[in-house]
Design a protein around this motif. Structure first.
Motif, PDB file in Angstrom:
ATOM      1  N   GLY A  59     -61.770  58.434  20.362  1.00 23.17           N
ATOM      2  CA  GLY A  59     -63.103  57.890  20.668  1.00 23.17           C
ATOM      3  C   GLY A  59     -63.882  57.793  19.367  1.00 23.17           C
ATOM      4  N   ALA A  60     -64.155  56.543  18.935  1.00 21.67           N
ATOM      5  CA  ALA A  60     -64.805  56.358  17.626  1.00 21.67           C
ATOM      6  C   ALA A  60     -66.262  55.950  17.793  1.00 21.67           C
ATOM      7  CB  ALA A  60     -64.032  55.309  16.828  1.00 21.67           C
ATOM      8  N   GLY A  61     -66.910  56.457  18.851  1.00 20.27           N
ATOM      9  CA  GLY A  61     -68.318  56.137  19.094  1.00 20.27           C
ATOM     10  C   GLY A  61     -69.239  57.056  18.307  1.00 20.27           C
ATOM     11  N   SER A  68     -61.771  60.540  34.882  1.00 19.74           N
ATOM     12  CA  SER A  68     -60.483  59.824  34.940  1.00 19.74           C
ATOM     13  C   SER A  68     -60.035  59.430  33.527  1.00 19.74           C
ATOM     14  CB  SER A  68     -60.599  58.592  35.841  1.00 19.74           C
ATOM     15  OG  SER A  68     -61.624  57.756  35.347  1.00 19.74           O
ATOM     16  N   VAL A  69     -60.983  59.020  32.687  1.00 17.25           N
ATOM     17  CA  VAL A  69     -60.663  58.640  31.296  1.00 17.25           C
ATOM     18  C   VAL A  69     -60.112  59.867  30.561  1.00 17.25           C
ATOM     19  CG1 VAL A  69     -61.675  57.894  29.095  1.00 17.25           C
ATOM     20  CG2 VAL A  69     -62.398  56.807  31.230  1.00 17.25           C
ATOM     21  N   LYS A  70     -60.783  61.000  30.716  1.00 18.08           N
ATOM     22  CA  LYS A  70     -60.378  62.207  29.974  1.00 18.08           C
ATOM     23  C   LYS A  70     -59.012  62.700  30.477  1.00 18.08           C
ATOM     24  CE  LYS A  70     -64.929  63.425  28.451  1.00 18.08           C
ATOM     25  NZ  LYS A  70     -65.268  62.955  27.142  1.00 18.08           N
ATOM     26  N   PHE A  72     -65.332  58.276  26.624  1.00 19.85           N
ATOM     27  CA  PHE A  72     -66.382  58.200  27.647  1.00 19.85           C
ATOM     28  C   PHE A  72     -66.416  59.456  28.521  1.00 19.85           C
ATOM     29  CE2 PHE A  72     -65.653  53.366  27.578  1.00 19.85           C
ATOM     30  CZ  PHE A  72     -66.606  53.211  26.594  1.00 19.85           C
ATOM     31  N   GLU A  73     -67.608  59.752  29.007  1.00 21.63           N
ATOM     32  CA  GLU A  73     -67.803  60.937  29.847  1.00 21.63           C
ATOM     33  C   GLU A  73     -67.402  60.628  31.299  1.00 21.63           C
ATOM     34  OE1 GLU A  73     -68.309  63.861  28.851  1.00 21.63           O
ATOM     35  OE2 GLU A  73     -69.609  65.011  30.143  1.00 21.63           O
ATOM     36  N   GLU A  74     -66.133  60.317  31.482  1.00 23.78           N
ATOM     37  CA  GLU A  74     -65.638  60.058  32.847  1.00 23.78           C
ATOM     38  C   GLU A  74     -64.362  60.848  33.020  1.00 23.78           C
ATOM     39  OE1 GLU A  74     -65.120  55.901  33.842  1.00 23.78           O
ATOM     40  OE2 GLU A  74     -67.128  55.549  33.030  1.00 23.78           O
ATOM     41  N   PHE A 115     -73.206  68.683  18.908  1.00 20.85           N
ATOM     42  CA  PHE A 115     -74.511  68.093  19.240  1.00 20.85           C
ATOM     43  C   PHE A 115     -74.742  66.865  18.379  1.00 20.85           C
ATOM     44  CE2 PHE A 115     -76.358  70.925  22.381  1.00 20.85           C
ATOM     45  CZ  PHE A 115     -75.322  71.841  22.445  1.00 20.85           C
ATOM     46  N   ASN A 116     -75.566  65.987  18.850  1.00 22.93           N
ATOM     47  CA  ASN A 116     -75.770  64.681  18.229  1.00 22.93           C
ATOM     48  C   ASN A 116     -76.946  64.726  17.244  1.00 22.93           C
ATOM     49  OD1 ASN A 116     -75.554  61.962  17.795  1.00 22.93           O
ATOM     50  ND2 ASN A 116     -76.472  61.344  19.735  1.00 22.93           N
ATOM     51  N   PRO A 117     -76.839  64.267  16.028  1.00 21.87           N
ATOM     52  CA  PRO A 117     -75.652  63.733  15.355  1.00 21.87           C
ATOM     53  C   PRO A 117     -74.744  64.851  14.842  1.00 21.87           C
ATOM     54  CG  PRO A 117     -77.623  63.472  13.960  1.00 21.87           C
ATOM     55  CD  PRO A 117     -78.084  64.157  15.205  1.00 21.87           C
ATOM     56  N   ASP A 175     -59.451  54.637  18.730  1.00 26.30           N
ATOM     57  CA  ASP A 175     -60.217  54.039  19.828  1.00 26.30           C
ATOM     58  C   ASP A 175     -59.327  53.008  20.509  1.00 26.30           C
ATOM     59  OD1 ASP A 175     -62.423  52.893  21.470  1.00 26.30           O
ATOM     60  OD2 ASP A 175     -63.679  54.094  20.146  1.00 26.30           O
ATOM     61  N   VAL A 176     -59.843  52.374  21.555  1.00 21.86           N
ATOM     62  CA  VAL A 176     -58.983  51.463  22.330  1.00 21.86           C
ATOM     63  C   VAL A 176     -58.886  50.072  21.699  1.00 21.86           C
ATOM     64  CG1 VAL A 176     -59.204  52.566  24.582  1.00 21.86           C
ATOM     65  CG2 VAL A 176     -60.977  50.996  23.818  1.00 21.86           C
ATOM     66  N   ASP A 177     -59.822  49.745  20.841  1.00 23.07           N
ATOM     67  CA  ASP A 177     -59.904  48.396  20.318  1.00 23.07           C
ATOM     68  C   ASP A 177     -60.187  48.476  18.813  1.00 23.07           C
ATOM     69  OD1 ASP A 177     -60.929  45.536  21.819  1.00 23.07           O
ATOM     70  OD2 ASP A 177     -61.428  45.834  19.696  1.00 23.07           O
TER      71      ASP A 177
END
Ligand SMILES: NC(=O)c1ccc[n+]([C@@H]2O[C@H](COP(=O)([O-])OP(=O)(O)OC[C@H]3O[C@@H](n4cnc5c(N)ncnc54)[C@H](O)[C@@H]3O)[C@@H](O)[C@H]2O)c1
Length: 415
Positions: free
Chosen positions: A10-12, A95-97, A91-93, A142-144, A33-35
């Motif tokens: 995940g490169a977000g 199924s994805v994790k 993503f915070e889902e 924590f962000n950032p 990442d996926v793309d």
């Protein structure tokens, strides 16, 4: 554990920050990442982070180039065969994790630790998707992530001690401040912080003070920003979602303020839509107070007419206690449930949220007995959001007046 190679999935926003942190350890870091476009965006973000440090002279150009050279963007898992640790920040889902962890378990070497940066999902459930639940752990940055010191390290039910210690050691070597938190909804920091955020909206709905006044009064108590500024920065929708989740998990203590739902429906989501509790415009002069959203009053009027449990006209004038006491109370719930050790509450709120004071010492000035009385008075006025923790009740019954002096004896005994 000697780390030679790490990977981030995940490169977000979070993934690129975490990859930046890891690259400073002098180890190779894969950023997946996926793309390709998302990978490129993540790598450019990291470059920007390093450029800004060079500009501020906290790093030389040569050091920045060396760190950057350690980061390899990818859309495949091909190079994961020899990683020592993976930190997932997709993503915070669930199924994805679960899909990601199943794949990681298949591809990564048996010794590799698989960590998740989830904000709220169950580490135990994610771990159960693998054949190595002992090597799965939560690492909640924590962000950032490249700036914020705190990392909540969360063991799942089957996580081994060795894995927890390796995660803590990794944080320390990256100059972060790790605290170990038992798996529970919201972990420590979000769980405590959302009692305060939610209560601020309840107080606003009751017309006790306006947005700017509540923010100012809270900042004067030693918080880096007020609750409404924080809502707008984080996203009203994101916060409403977390609050609903905590309400589902813990019940009436987290009863969401109805205004939040109205704001989400009206797309008043904060900075990202240009309007939330405040109006955010590009023409805003730096340093000048932002205008309060003029449409809020209409939404509050709708809440008043729809909400039969409204306390309008029955509450005491606004005092910062109204929003600070729920945090203090929730911190004691965390202690009574052995979610954390006493010192880690202060560390967590200081390093994760920038509090300039120690949360557990909030009650020291007026004493624990008076604090309990104040919480009980709010409980009578506002209901279950203010139900005091039995630990607080017990400490007062025992004659304890200050948690500062009692921290060693009484609170450590709660462990
Ligand atoms: N943003 C925050 O303030 C914050 C703070 C702490 C933790 N978190 C958690 O960190 C995680 C990431 O959050 P974010 O804000 O960086 O999200 P984001 O939307 O900025 O980035 C997520 C990235 O994951 C990628 N992705 C999705 N599915 C993937 C897959 N199967 N494989 C590889 N990459 C995939 C997406 O393309 C996207 O680039 C979430 O679990 C979130 O709850 C976020």
């Amino acid at each position: 554990m000697r780390l030679q190679k790490a990977a981030v999935v995940g490169a977000g926003a979070m993934g690129s920050g975490i990859a930046c942190v890891l690259s400073q350890l002098g180890i190779e870091v894969l950023l997946k990442d996926v793309d390709q476009a998302f990978v490129d965006r993540g790598v450019s973000n990291i470059k920007r982070m390093y450029d800004s440090r060079v500009k501020k002279a906290s790093l030389t150009q040569e050091q920045a180039d060396q760190h950057m050279a350690l980061i390899k963007g990818t859309t495949s898992y091909d190079d994961f065969k020899d990683v020592d640790i993976v930190i997932e920040a997709a993503f915070e889902e669930i199924s994805v994790k679960l899909d990601i962890f199943k794949t990681l378990d298949r591809i990564c070497p048996p010794h590799a630790i698989l960590a998740s940066n989830t904000s709220a999902l169950s580490i135990s459930e994610i771990a159960a998707a693998t054949q190595r639940p002992d090597k799965v752990v939560g690492m909640h940055f924590f962000n950032p992530a490249q700036f914020m010191k705190l990392v909540e390290v969360i063991p799942g039910v089957k996580t081994s001690r060795e894995t927890v210690e390796a995660a803590i050691e990794l944080c320390k070597s990256a100059r972060k401040t790790p605290i170990e938190v038992e798996e529970c909804p919201g972990f420590l920091v979000n769980r405590v912080l959302f009692t305060y955020m939610n209560e601020a909206v309840h107080a606003l709905q009751e017309g006790l003070a306006d947005v700017a006044t509540i923010d100012e009064q809270v900042v004067a108590q030693g918080l880096p920003m007020g609750p409404f500024a924080l809502f707008d920065l984080t996203g009203v929708d994101v916060c409403a979602h977390v609050n609903t989740f905590l309400h589902q998990q813990y019940g009436p203590r987290f009863s969401p303020a109805p205004l939040l739902k109205k704001m989400v429906e009206a797309k008043m989501l904060g900075q990202k839509t240009g309007v939330g509790f405040y109006v955010h415009s590009k023409d805003q002069v730096k340093g000048e107070a932002k205008p309060i959203n003029p449409e809020l009053q209409k939404l509050i009027a709708q809440v008043d007419s729809e909400c039969k449990t409204s306390k309008k006209g029955q509450s005491r004038p606004f005092s910062p206690d109204r929003v600070l006491l729920p945090m203090f109370n929730e911190a004691l719930y965390c202690l009574q449930e052995k979610v954390v050790q006493a010192d880690d509450i202060n560390t967590g709120m200081r390093s994760g949220c920038g509090f300039k004071f120690s949360l557990l010492e909030l009650a020291d000035k007026k004493g624990l007995a008076q604090t309990l009385q104040d919480i009980l008075a709010y409980h009578q006025e506002q209901g279950e959001r203010f139900r005091p923790s039995w630990l607080l009740t017990k400490l007062v019954a025992a004659g304890v007046q200050s948690l500062k002096n009692e921290k060693e004896k009484t609170l450590q005994a709660v462990k």
